[in-house]
Structure formats: structure tokens, C-alpha cells
Enzyme design. Structure first.
Site, PDB file in Angstrom:
ATOM      1  N   ASP A 162     -32.028  20.926   3.421  1.00  0.00           N
ATOM      2  CA  ASP A 162     -32.635  20.337   2.231  1.00  0.00           C
ATOM      3  C   ASP A 162     -33.364  19.047   2.590  1.00  0.00           C
ATOM      4  O   ASP A 162     -33.294  18.581   3.734  1.00  0.00           O
ATOM      5  CB  ASP A 162     -31.551  20.103   1.178  1.00  0.00           C
ATOM      6  CG  ASP A 162     -32.040  20.338  -0.241  1.00  0.00           C
ATOM      7  OD1 ASP A 162     -33.259  20.206  -0.489  1.00  0.00           O
ATOM      8  OD2 ASP A 162     -31.211  20.664  -1.111  1.00  0.00           O
ATOM      9  N   GLU A 195     -37.038  23.120   3.238  1.00  0.00           N
ATOM     10  CA  GLU A 195     -37.645  22.746   1.958  1.00  0.00           C
ATOM     11  C   GLU A 195     -38.759  21.731   2.187  1.00  0.00           C
ATOM     12  O   GLU A 195     -39.187  21.032   1.262  1.00  0.00           O
ATOM     13  CB  GLU A 195     -36.572  22.210   1.007  1.00  0.00           C
ATOM     14  CG  GLU A 195     -35.388  23.153   0.880  1.00  0.00           C
ATOM     15  CD  GLU A 195     -34.810  23.239  -0.519  1.00  0.00           C
ATOM     16  OE1 GLU A 195     -35.277  22.490  -1.396  1.00  0.00           O
ATOM     17  OE2 GLU A 195     -33.915  24.065  -0.726  1.00  0.00           O
ATOM     18  N   TRP A 196     -39.240  21.675   3.382  1.00  0.00           N
ATOM     19  CA  TRP A 196     -40.241  20.707   3.835  1.00  0.00           C
ATOM     20  C   TRP A 196     -41.457  20.652   2.916  1.00  0.00           C
ATOM     21  O   TRP A 196     -41.811  19.566   2.401  1.00  0.00           O
ATOM     22  CB  TRP A 196     -40.588  21.078   5.266  1.00  0.00           C
ATOM     23  CG  TRP A 196     -41.478  20.175   6.046  1.00  0.00           C
ATOM     24  CD1 TRP A 196     -42.140  19.067   5.614  1.00  0.00           C
ATOM     25  CD2 TRP A 196     -41.802  20.325   7.425  1.00  0.00           C
ATOM     26  NE1 TRP A 196     -42.872  18.522   6.638  1.00  0.00           N
ATOM     27  CE2 TRP A 196     -42.678  19.271   7.767  1.00  0.00           C
ATOM     28  CE3 TRP A 196     -41.454  21.246   8.405  1.00  0.00           C
ATOM     29  CZ2 TRP A 196     -43.207  19.120   9.051  1.00  0.00           C
ATOM     30  CZ3 TRP A 196     -41.976  21.096   9.686  1.00  0.00           C
ATOM     31  CH2 TRP A 196     -42.832  20.041   9.997  1.00  0.00           C
ATOM     32  N   PRO A 197     -42.157  21.781   2.641  1.00  0.00           N
ATOM     33  CA  PRO A 197     -43.367  21.646   1.811  1.00  0.00           C
ATOM     34  C   PRO A 197     -43.076  21.211   0.382  1.00  0.00           C
ATOM     35  O   PRO A 197     -43.898  20.511  -0.228  1.00  0.00           O
ATOM     36  CB  PRO A 197     -43.987  23.045   1.855  1.00  0.00           C
ATOM     37  CG  PRO A 197     -42.899  23.957   2.293  1.00  0.00           C
ATOM     38  CD  PRO A 197     -41.974  23.155   3.131  1.00  0.00           C
ATOM     39  N   TYR A 199     -40.908  19.015  -0.667  1.00  0.00           N
ATOM     40  CA  TYR A 199     -40.773  17.564  -0.730  1.00  0.00           C
ATOM     41  C   TYR A 199     -42.059  16.841  -0.338  1.00  0.00           C
ATOM     42  O   TYR A 199     -42.247  15.672  -0.675  1.00  0.00           O
ATOM     43  CB  TYR A 199     -39.605  17.110   0.146  1.00  0.00           C
ATOM     44  CG  TYR A 199     -38.261  17.420  -0.482  1.00  0.00           C
ATOM     45  CD1 TYR A 199     -37.666  16.538  -1.377  1.00  0.00           C
ATOM     46  CD2 TYR A 199     -37.597  18.614  -0.210  1.00  0.00           C
ATOM     47  CE1 TYR A 199     -36.456  16.818  -1.974  1.00  0.00           C
ATOM     48  CE2 TYR A 199     -36.380  18.909  -0.798  1.00  0.00           C
ATOM     49  CZ  TYR A 199     -35.815  18.006  -1.680  1.00  0.00           C
ATOM     50  OH  TYR A 199     -34.610  18.295  -2.277  1.00  0.00           O
ATOM     51  N   ASP A 223     -36.296  24.391  -7.924  1.00  0.00           N
ATOM     52  CA  ASP A 223     -35.176  25.326  -7.937  1.00  0.00           C
ATOM     53  C   ASP A 223     -35.326  26.343  -9.064  1.00  0.00           C
ATOM     54  O   ASP A 223     -35.758  25.999 -10.174  1.00  0.00           O
ATOM     55  CB  ASP A 223     -33.854  24.586  -8.161  1.00  0.00           C
ATOM     56  CG  ASP A 223     -33.393  23.813  -6.944  1.00  0.00           C
ATOM     57  OD1 ASP A 223     -34.116  23.792  -5.929  1.00  0.00           O
ATOM     58  OD2 ASP A 223     -32.294  23.227  -7.011  1.00  0.00           O
TER      59      ASP A 223
END
Length: 412
Positions: A162, A195-197, A199, A223
Site C-alpha cells: 500500500d 498501489e503506486w499509480p 497515490y 477502494d
């Protein structure tokens, strides 16, 4: 001195390029991963005394693994049992390693992994790029190598990583890169879910070419919730951004629209069909978040539907996309192996009854999907053959409000 600096920069760039190349293809996730993930249904339940069947504990994952074997989920392709946030103790151990909450996971993660593996399944776990997870447990910042080694020593097969509490965008990106390299360095095959892109997006357009060099699948959007409005917003976002995200997806790296919530409380039957059909069209990882111990026969049939799963797992590995939108109707296609296409007709209308959508077969595959002829088979909401059509034919599809009809078109 300048020449030395240039040589150093070249060496660093070459090292980074080599590392990225190593991270690019870890041989995993050649088709979208499938499994079960606790978060949407079970959240951060930690009071096992008050709610022993629904708290995040080793009991939950052992029972889910048993059901996945006994009820055909493993045989249908769902192979990962994944722990999300809230599994950890509040602090690291005396050697600086992450540790499971001793009351809720008294046997530890290694023994849980051994049990999951003994059932013919794989274990996923969760951590965060920042100094704390989204729920406030210890994150992996400044511990990437140690945590990767710990997960490998436990026999973990997937890491969901995350992006909460990561500080700057530079630290976020550096953390995702470093954990990818650290996982590879362990020598254990560990699928890397990022979840890089998601954030990055509020402030910066993601570089998906780079992200795919490090991650096996990645979240782009909020989510998922157990509601039609959530499913609809994910589909709307995907269609809006398809020009930038569809082309990068393929074997080893996938766009992740988040969990399947079929079998819970918020979706009607037609909406559940829509989620299953569209996740197949989008070549999405299929991670259910529900209670498999208490699931309806209808939800089980849908989630285990072999023809839909075959579309999702198609070896060509191309993500589908929206072809056209006409009032409340959307037409999507996905190229498949064997000169075939999966086609979804989605009715976004939320009032009234079933409506018909008619379109020429020349719309599909740039006019080549049915040239000179094709067979058409309906997959969802129920399977039936529609017969053979010519290139100049049109299809008329009746679709319920918020429902989807999923078809497979094979050129003859």
C-alpha cells in the site's frame, strides 16, 4: 573530475536499467492472479473475543483456505489466500522484524503459510511503503530489504504493498522500486501488487511503463465498496482513462480495479453479473472479498463460471476497452486468442425494464471480428449459443437495467 562524474552517472544509470530489467519480468502473473482477500468484507476487525468468526486472525484464513479447497474455488483458479492490513503486532520485534499479532496469529505467519501451501494454495500478505500502514500498523519504510527477507522466509507468495504515509512522491516511488528489487533479491517467487499509480494520480501522471517494470499489478482508483455506485465509478474511470492504461496491461503486469464484492450485500443479481463480466473484459486480477463460508449458490455459480474465468485468463493477455457509448448503453470488447473477441453490452440505466441494444458486427475488431462470418455464444447472464452470423449482420441484445450481457465472438 567531470569525466569521472559522467562515468559514475553512466554506471548508476546502467545499474538502474539492469535492476529494472530484472524487476520487469519475474516470471509471475502471466495471467491475472486469482484469489481471496479479506479487506472489503472483514476490514480491520481485531476484537476476536467479541467476534471470533469475523476478526482478522489465523482462524479466518485457515477456514477460508479449507472452504476454497472443499467448495471448488481452488479448482476454479482462485489460488491465493491474502491477508490485508491489521495482521501485525503494534511494534516490530527486538531484531527489527515485522511480527504478527500474537493473540490473533498465535502460530505465526510461517505456520499459516505452511498450512495454506499444504492445501494447494498460496499465501498473500500486506505491508505499506510508508512508516505506517493505512490502519496505523508498522510500515516498511527504511526496512524494505529486511521485510522482503522476512516475507520470503515465511513462505509468502504475494505482497500487497500500500501507499499510505509515504511522505513525498519521490519517497513513494523510491519505496515501490526498492521493495520490488528486494523481493526479487530474495530468490522467492513473490507476486508484487502495488498501489503506486493511485497515490501518484492526484499530483502526477503515472509513468505506466516504469510501473510495469516493477509491479505485477497496480491499483489506479479508489477502494471498491459493496455498492453499485462504486462498481459504476470504477467502470466510468476505466473508460475515461483507457487510452493511457489499456495498452500497458499484459502478461506479467495488470491494471487492478480492486476486489470482487459478489456474494455480499450491496449488489443486485444483474449488478453482480456486471462486475464479473466487466472484470473479465478488463483482464483484472480476480480477488474476491466475501465470506466463502456463507455464500449463496447463485454467487458461487457466477464466481466459478468457467467460461467467464477463461475469458479473464485468456493467454493473449490483452485488456478490453470501451468501443462506443450510446445513451445508457456501453459496448466493450476484448481481443482473445484464436481470432476471438469477448464482447460486453452494459446497460447503465437504473429505471424501467430490459432494453434492447442493436449494433452491427462491423463494430467489432475494427471490422475483422466477424469477417467473413462468426459464431456468437452468450456467456452471461446465462450460457447459450446464438448461432452463426455474417459480416454484414447486426446483433440485438436485451439487457436488464444495470446489467451486462457477455458474449464470445469467434471468427469462422
Amino acid at each position: 573530475m567531470a569525466a569521472a562524474r559522467r562515468v559514475l552517472r553512466w554506471a548508476l544509470a546502467a545499474t538502474a536499467a539492469l535492476a529494472a530489467a530484472l524487476a520487469l519480468d519475474n516470471g509471475l502473473a502471466r495471467t491475472p492472479p486469482m484469489g481471496w482477500l479479506h479487506w472489503e468484507r472483514f476490514l480491520c476487525g481485531t476484537d476476536c473475543a467479541a467476534d471470533p468468526r469475523r476478526c482478522v486472525s489465523e482462524r479466518l484464513f485457515v477456514e477460508m483456505a479449507d472452504v476454497m479447497v472443499a467448495e471448488g474455488w481452488r479448482d476454479a483458479g482462485y489460488e491465493f489466500v491474502c491477508i490485508d492490513d491489521c495482521w501485525m503486532a503494534p511494534t516490530r520485534d527486538e531484531r527489527g522484524r515485522l511480527q504478527a499479532d500474537p493473540k490473533r496469529f498465535p502460530s505465526g505467519i510461517r505456520r499459516l503459510a505452511d498450512y495454506v501451501h499444504s492445501r494447494g494454495l498460496k499465501l498473500g500478505i500486506y505491508s505499506d511503503v510508508g512508516n505506517k500502514t493505512c490502519a496505523g500498523f508498522p510500515g516498511s519504510y527504511n526496512h524494505y530489504d529486511l521485510d522482503a527477507q522476512t516475507f520470503a522466509s515465511w513462505g509468502v507468495d504475494l505482497l500487497k504493498f500500500d501507499g499510505c504515509n509515504s511522505g513525498t512522491l519521490e519517497l513513494l516511488a523510491e519505496g515501490y522500486r526498492r521493495m520490488s528489487l528486494a523481493l526479487n533479491k530474495t530468490g522467492r517467487s513473490i507476486v508484487y501488487s502495488c498501489e503506486w499509480p493511485f497515490y501518484l494520480r492526484p499530483l502526477q501522471q503515472p509513468n505506466y511503463t516504469e510501473i510495469k517494470q516493477y509491479c505485477n499489478h497496480w491499483r489506479n482508483f479508489f477502494d471498491v465498496y459493496d455498492s453499485w455506485s462504486s462498481i459504476k465509478s470504477i467502470l466510468d474511470w476505466t473508460a475515461l482513462h483507457q487510452d493511457s492504461i489499456v495498452k500497458i496491461a499484459g502478461p506479467g503486469g495488470w491494471n487492478d480495479p480492486d476486489m470482487l464484492v459478489i456474494g455480499n450485500f450491496g449488489l443486485s443479481w444483474d449488478q453482480a453479473v456486471t462486475q464479473m463480466a466487466m472484470w473479465a473484459i478488463m483482464a483484472a486480477p480476480l480477488f474476491m472479498s466475501n465470506d466463502l463460508r456463507r455464500i449463496s449458490p447463485e454467487a458461487k455459480w457466477l464466481l466459478q463460471n468457467k467460461e467467464t474465468i477463461a475469458i479473464n485468463q485468456d493467454p493473449l493477455g490483452k485488456q478490453g476497452y470501451q468501443i462506443t457509448k450510446d445513451k445508457n448503453f456501453e459496448l466493450w470488447e476484448r481481443p482473445l486468442a484464436g481470432q476471438a473477441y469477448a464482447v460486453a453490452v452494459l446497460n447503465q440505466q437504473e429505471i424501467g425494464g430490459p432494453q434492447n441494444f442493436t449494433f452491427p458486427l462491423t463494430f467489432l475488431g475494427n471490422g475483422l471480428a466477424c469477417n467473413p462470418a462468426c459464431s456468437v455464444r452468450q456467456i452471461l447472464p446465462a450460457s447459450r449459443d446464438w448461432g452463426v452470423y455474417s459480416w454484414v449482420s447486426s446483433l440485438s441484445v436485451e439487457v436488464n437495467p444495470t446489467g451486462t450481457v457477455l458474449l464470445k465472438v469467434v471468427a469462422l
